[in-house]
Design an enzyme around this catalytic site. Sequence first.
Site, PDB file in Angstrom:
ATOM      1  N   GLY A  22       0.882  -1.244  -0.187  1.00 26.75           N
ATOM      2  CA  GLY A  22      -0.035   0.009  -0.130  1.00 26.75           C
ATOM      3  C   GLY A  22       0.802   1.171  -0.036  1.00 26.75           C
ATOM      4  O   GLY A  22       1.942   1.303  -0.215  1.00 26.75           O
ATOM      5  N   GLY A  23       0.129   2.479   0.354  1.00 32.45           N
ATOM      6  CA  GLY A  23       0.909   3.582   0.300  1.00 32.45           C
ATOM      7  C   GLY A  23       2.185   3.778   1.354  1.00 32.45           C
ATOM      8  O   GLY A  23       3.011   4.530   1.211  1.00 32.45           O
ATOM      9  N   MET A  24       1.864   2.996   2.420  1.00 29.70           N
ATOM     10  CA  MET A  24       2.930   2.872   3.718  1.00 29.70           C
ATOM     11  C   MET A  24       4.097   2.016   2.974  1.00 29.70           C
ATOM     12  O   MET A  24       5.180   2.370   3.939  1.00 29.70           O
ATOM     13  CB  MET A  24       2.107   2.610   4.744  1.00 29.70           C
ATOM     14  CG  MET A  24       1.121   3.251   5.370  1.00 29.70           C
ATOM     15  SD  MET A  24       1.729   5.127   5.992  1.00 29.70           S
ATOM     16  CE  MET A  24       2.989   4.552   7.088  1.00 29.70           C
ATOM     17  N   ASP A 135      -5.792   3.933  12.040  1.00 23.88           N
ATOM     18  CA  ASP A 135      -6.115   3.219  10.914  1.00 23.88           C
ATOM     19  C   ASP A 135      -6.975   1.964  11.069  1.00 23.88           C
ATOM     20  O   ASP A 135      -6.605   0.846  10.389  1.00 23.88           O
ATOM     21  CB  ASP A 135      -4.891   3.117  10.091  1.00 23.88           C
ATOM     22  CG  ASP A 135      -5.134   2.615   8.626  1.00 23.88           C
ATOM     23  OD1 ASP A 135      -6.479   3.045   8.055  1.00 23.88           O
ATOM     24  OD2 ASP A 135      -4.358   2.012   7.762  1.00 23.88           O
TER      25      ASP A 135
END
Length: 332
Positions: A22-24, A135
Amino acid sequence: MSRLSPGDVFAGYTIERELGAGGMGEVYLARHPRLPRHDALKVLAAHLSEDPKYRARFEREADVVAALRHPSIVGVHDRGESEGRLWIAFEYIEGHDLTRHVSDDPLPPTEVTRIIAQVADALDAAARRGLTHRDVKPANILLDEDGRAQLADFGIAYPGDGVTKLTGTGIALGTVAFAAPEQLQGRAVDARADQYALACTSFALLTGTNVYMGTSVAAIAVSHVRDPIPMAADRAPGRITPAVDTVLTRALAKNRDDRYPDSRGFAAALAEARRIAHTLKGVAQNLGMDRLYKTAATLCDAVRGPKPLEDASLWPPVVAAHEEVLAAIREL
């Protein structure tokens, strides 16, 4: 550094396969360099590793979580930096996340309340140490082989003290769908934002739909901030009672001061609403059977015929009475 492949060695760990991305960053199943075990190795994106403020908070939060001992928090084994990227090694949980149970494989409401109670206890345990998750969502809640809920990704600091910037890159639709209004507005967050996200998760598991739906991050974010709170009972008639909706509405309040004092308070209220609904439904069903019996007996006396089970012509009015009882049950 590009994506890792099976057989690659990173920070001493041997990569077996990719578990997600993902974006992380990416998460890999990796073999520990010395111990006979596998860890879930999260390798953070390069742009995060290059941010001094982010690095400091990442190290602080990872250390706090490493000291946490809770049966519903995935444990942190180690952290560090390799090839210019930060990494963190979590306990590897054999099981699956809750994403599949939102639409394809719905869980019984009693099972949902059990899972929510376990996650709520984990969130409050972390909050007592000054840590928020930021999150919480079905994808970050795992069910292990014993059916226990495990909250993943604790110890992963999120950019901007948890503030979700819609203009940033890598903001996932799945994350914004569970984000609290104050988080989306760029304000500082606390444990009540996690409670909001947990309520969004409960809503999704109970109804099979997200609280707010849209085709873009911005549209969903605006709904969290401005739109009225939808009734779960409208999304899942017969599965959700008004009492459950009352609990969800409070936990989903736009103003965090109007929510429950802590996540366990929300989970306890949700479980109690379900318990009362189950009890009332049982009582109503028992009363309904009694009414059916009396109706059948009255009909038998009126026509001086055989017992109702032996005469199908007597059953239409009995069925009608039963439908009336079921309608009353749905209103509980």
